[in-house]
Design an enzyme around this catalytic site. Structure first.
Site, PDB file in Angstrom:
ATOM      1  CB  SER A  42       8.032   5.764   4.586  1.00 48.49           C
ATOM      2  OG  SER A  42       8.793   4.648   4.161  1.00 48.49           O
ATOM      3  CG  ASP A  80      10.799   6.247  -2.304  1.00 41.67           C
ATOM      4  OD1 ASP A  80      10.473   6.356  -3.494  1.00 41.67           O
ATOM      5  OD2 ASP A  80       9.988   6.025  -1.391  1.00 41.67           O
ATOM      6  CE  LYS A 109       8.723   3.990  -4.166  1.00 41.28           C
ATOM      7  NZ  LYS A 109       7.979   5.295  -4.187  1.00 41.28           N
ATOM      8  CD  GLU A 111       5.626  10.054  -4.543  1.00 38.95           C
ATOM      9  OE1 GLU A 111       4.955  11.085  -4.796  1.00 38.95           O
ATOM     10  OE2 GLU A 111       5.838   9.670  -3.380  1.00 38.95           O
ATOM     11  CD  GLU A 178       1.254   4.957  -1.025  1.00 37.45           C
ATOM     12  OE1 GLU A 178       1.139   5.267   0.177  1.00 37.45           O
ATOM     13  OE2 GLU A 178       2.266   5.248  -1.697  1.00 37.45           O
TER      14      GLU A 178
END
Length: 267
Positions: A42, A80, A109, A111, A178
Site C-alpha cells: 500500500s 510485503d 507477506k 498473497e 482482508e
C-alpha cells in the site's frame, strides 16, 4: 515480539498491527506499543500516489523496509512482497524474500492460498518466516474485478477454507484476512492454529491491522466501512500549512525568536 510469541498469543490476547513506511512512522508506532508493523505494498497508494499496488517495485519496498527497521528496532516488521517479486519463479521469490530479511524485516507477506502454498513451504524451510494473506488480495484486483468482499458464495468460502488449511500446513505464522464476511472470518479463525489478522474481516480475528493514513485520518478520500479514524490529521496538517503560508507571506515568520543575532554559527 517474536514468531513464537505471535503464535502463542492465539486465544490469549489480540494482536495489533499497523502499516508503516518511514522512519518516523515506525518510531511513533513503536512508542505506542504496536505489536507488529507491516511495510505494505500500500506504500504505492499512500506514499507514491499510484492508482493501486501493482506498480510498486522491490527497490521501492526495500527503501521503506530499511527505514522502518531503523525507526523501530524492537518491533516485529513484516515486508510485503510486491507484485511479480515472487510469481515469476521460486528462485526469484527466495532471492527477493532474502533481500527483505537482509535489510531488517523479520518476515515477509505474500498473497494467495493454494497457488503459493508450495512457495511458502520453501521459504519457511530456508529460514524465512511468512505471513499469509487471503480474502481480498489487492494484487489480484484485475482478475477479481475490483475490491469485493469475499466469502459471500459457497465457492468463495471453500477457497478460503482450503487456503487457510494449506497455508497453515506450509508453515505460515499468521494469516491476514482482508474484506471477508465476519461469520466466515470467525470460522476461518477457529479452524486454524495460527493467528488471523483482520482488515475488514470483523470482530473475531486474532488481531487487527489498519493502514496508517486511514486510521489517522490523513487519507480522507477513502472511507470504507471497516476503517475507524482515530484522528483527523489531514485537517490539522492542512491548517498548519495554511498558517505557515500566511505567516511567511505577511512577514510574521521568521520572528525574532527564530533568528541568530551573532555573526557566527555558534548557538
Amino acid at each position: 515480539m517474536n514468531i513464537r510469541q505471535i503464535i502463542n498469543s492465539k486465544g490469549k490476547r489480540k494482536l495489533s498491527m499497523v502499516t508503516a513506511y518511514s522512519y518516523f512512522q515506525a518510531k511513533m508506532a513503536e512508542e505506542a506499543g504496536i505489536d507488529m508493523m507491516l511495510v505494505g505494498d500500500s506504500y504505492g497508494n499512500t506514499i507514491l500516489g499510484y492508482e493501486n499496488t501493482l506498480p510498486v517495485t522491490m527497490e521501492e519496498m526495500l527503501i521503506a523496509v530499511s527505514a522502518v527497521r531503523r525507526g523501530a528496532p524492537n518491533t516485529f516488521v513484516i515486508a510485503d512482497m510486491p507484485f511479480l517479486s515472487y510469481q515469476v519463479s521460486e528462485e526469484k521469490a527466495i532471492e527477493n524474500a532474502g533481500r527483505f530479511i537482509k535489510v531488517g524485516a523479520n518476515a515477509v507477506k505474500l498473497e494467495g492460498g493454494a497457488e503459493v502454498a508450495g512457495l511458502v513451504k520453501k521459504l519457511v524451510d530456508f529460514g524465512i518466516p511468512v505471513m499469509g494473506h487471503l480474502g481480498l488480495t489487492p494484487q489480484h484486483v484485475n482478475v477479481i474485478g475490483g475490491y469485493r468482499v469475499q466469502g459471500k458464495t459457497d465457492k468463495s468460502v471453500k477457497r478460503l477454507l482450503e487456503g487457510v488449511k494449506l497455508l497453515e500446513e506450509a508453515g505460515v505464522f499468521a494469516i491476514v484476512l482482508e474484506l471477508v464476511v465476519e461469520g466466515i472470518a470467525k470460522k476461518l479463525t477457529e479452524e486454524t492454529s495460527v493467528p488471523t489478522i483482520g482488515i475488514g474481516a470483523g470482530r473475531y480475528c486474532d488481531g487487527q491491522v489498519l493502514v496508517w493514513h486511514d486510521l489517522l485520518g490523513i487519507n480522507t478520500e477513502f472511507s470504507p466501512r471497516f476503517v475507524k479514524r482515530y484522528a483527523n490529521l489531514r485537517k490539522d496538517i492542512v491548517d498548519a500549512l495554511k498558517k505557515y503560508n500566511e505567516e511567511v507571506k505577511n512577514g510574521e515568520f521568521p520572528g525574532p525568536e527564530n533568528v541568530f543575532e551573532s555573526g557566527g554559527f555558534d548557538e
